[in-house]
Design an enzyme around this catalytic site. Structure first.
Site, PDB file in Angstrom:
ATOM      1  N   SER A  26     -67.280   9.874 -33.854  1.00  0.00           N
ATOM      2  CA  SER A  26     -67.227   9.887 -35.319  1.00  0.00           C
ATOM      3  C   SER A  26     -67.184   8.489 -35.915  1.00  0.00           C
ATOM      4  O   SER A  26     -67.414   8.318 -37.110  1.00  0.00           O
ATOM      5  CB  SER A  26     -66.011  10.686 -35.803  1.00  0.00           C
ATOM      6  OG  SER A  26     -64.816  10.084 -35.362  1.00  0.00           O
ATOM      7  N   GLY A  27     -66.921   7.487 -35.101  1.00  0.00           N
ATOM      8  CA  GLY A  27     -66.894   6.112 -35.593  1.00  0.00           C
ATOM      9  C   GLY A  27     -68.290   5.536 -35.709  1.00  0.00           C
ATOM     10  O   GLY A  27     -69.281   6.168 -35.334  1.00  0.00           O
ATOM     11  N   TYR A  28     -68.366   4.317 -36.205  1.00  0.00           N
ATOM     12  CA  TYR A  28     -69.665   3.689 -36.401  1.00  0.00           C
ATOM     13  C   TYR A  28     -70.420   3.521 -35.081  1.00  0.00           C
ATOM     14  O   TYR A  28     -71.573   3.913 -34.969  1.00  0.00           O
ATOM     15  CB  TYR A  28     -69.514   2.330 -37.100  1.00  0.00           C
ATOM     16  CG  TYR A  28     -70.844   1.635 -37.265  1.00  0.00           C
ATOM     17  CD1 TYR A  28     -71.735   2.053 -38.250  1.00  0.00           C
ATOM     18  CD2 TYR A  28     -71.218   0.604 -36.412  1.00  0.00           C
ATOM     19  CE1 TYR A  28     -72.977   1.441 -38.382  1.00  0.00           C
ATOM     20  CE2 TYR A  28     -72.452  -0.018 -36.546  1.00  0.00           C
ATOM     21  CZ  TYR A  28     -73.327   0.409 -37.518  1.00  0.00           C
ATOM     22  OH  TYR A  28     -74.550  -0.184 -37.651  1.00  0.00           O
TER      23      TYR A  28
ATOM     24  N   CYS B 136     -71.327  -7.394 -29.204  1.00  0.00           N
ATOM     25  CA  CYS B 136     -72.346  -7.600 -30.229  1.00  0.00           C
ATOM     26  C   CYS B 136     -73.376  -6.472 -30.246  1.00  0.00           C
ATOM     27  O   CYS B 136     -74.275  -6.467 -31.074  1.00  0.00           O
ATOM     28  CB  CYS B 136     -73.063  -8.933 -29.987  1.00  0.00           C
ATOM     29  SG  CYS B 136     -73.804  -9.076 -28.351  1.00  0.00           S
TER      30      CYS B 136
END
Length: 151
Positions: A13-15, A150
């Site tokens: 559910s996170g980015y 990154c």
């Protein structure tokens, strides 16, 4: 390769987990098996990620409902991944961790850079730092990969 890889994502559910899900939904050799979110368990993935409407019928489940899979991605916040890893390592023969919890190879380095004690320092050397330009051959054979921050 026979069939598709059965892949699950912890913390979808996170980015980071959501972007990973978006990319993997188009991968021809991947079947997304389960995706977790404690806060959104039972809800459709598209409630949290509306950009995936029409692409998946998946619903989030709790991490306690996870079943075995071929490859497990872990997209939990920093510090949480190492706490969950003993249970998660039982679920898949290969794991790719998106957090910084397994990027460094010693507990001393971890303490210096993150100012935090590592709860499972015995596993740090088992993870390959996931930068293909530097570790391509090691990654091919690795059971555990720690993704670069990154990415």
């Amino acid at each position: 390769m026979m069939g598709k890889l059965k892949v699950s994502i912890v913390g979808a559910s996170g980015y980071g987990g959501g972007e990973l899900l978006r990319l993997l939904l188009s991968h021809p050799h991947v079947e997304i098996f389960q995706v977790t979110s404690e806060r959104n368990a039972g809800k459709k993935v598209t409630i949290v990620h509306p950009n995936l409407r029409g692409r998946t019928p998946l619903r989030f489940c709790s991490v306690t409902e996870l079943e075995s899979c071929d490859l497990l991605f872990v997209g939990l916040p920093h510090g949480r991944s190492m706490e969950m890893m003993p249970k998660l390592r039982e679920l898949a023969p290969r794991i790719i961790d998106l957090s910084g919890d397994f990027r460094l190879s010693t507990a001393e380095d971890y303490k210096e850079w993150y100012d935090h004690e590592h709860t499972h320092p015995q596993w740090l050397e088992q993870y390959v730092y996931g930068i293909p330009e530097l570790h391509r051959e090691e990654m091919k054979k690795a059971k555990y990969i720690s993704s670069a921050g990154c990415n």
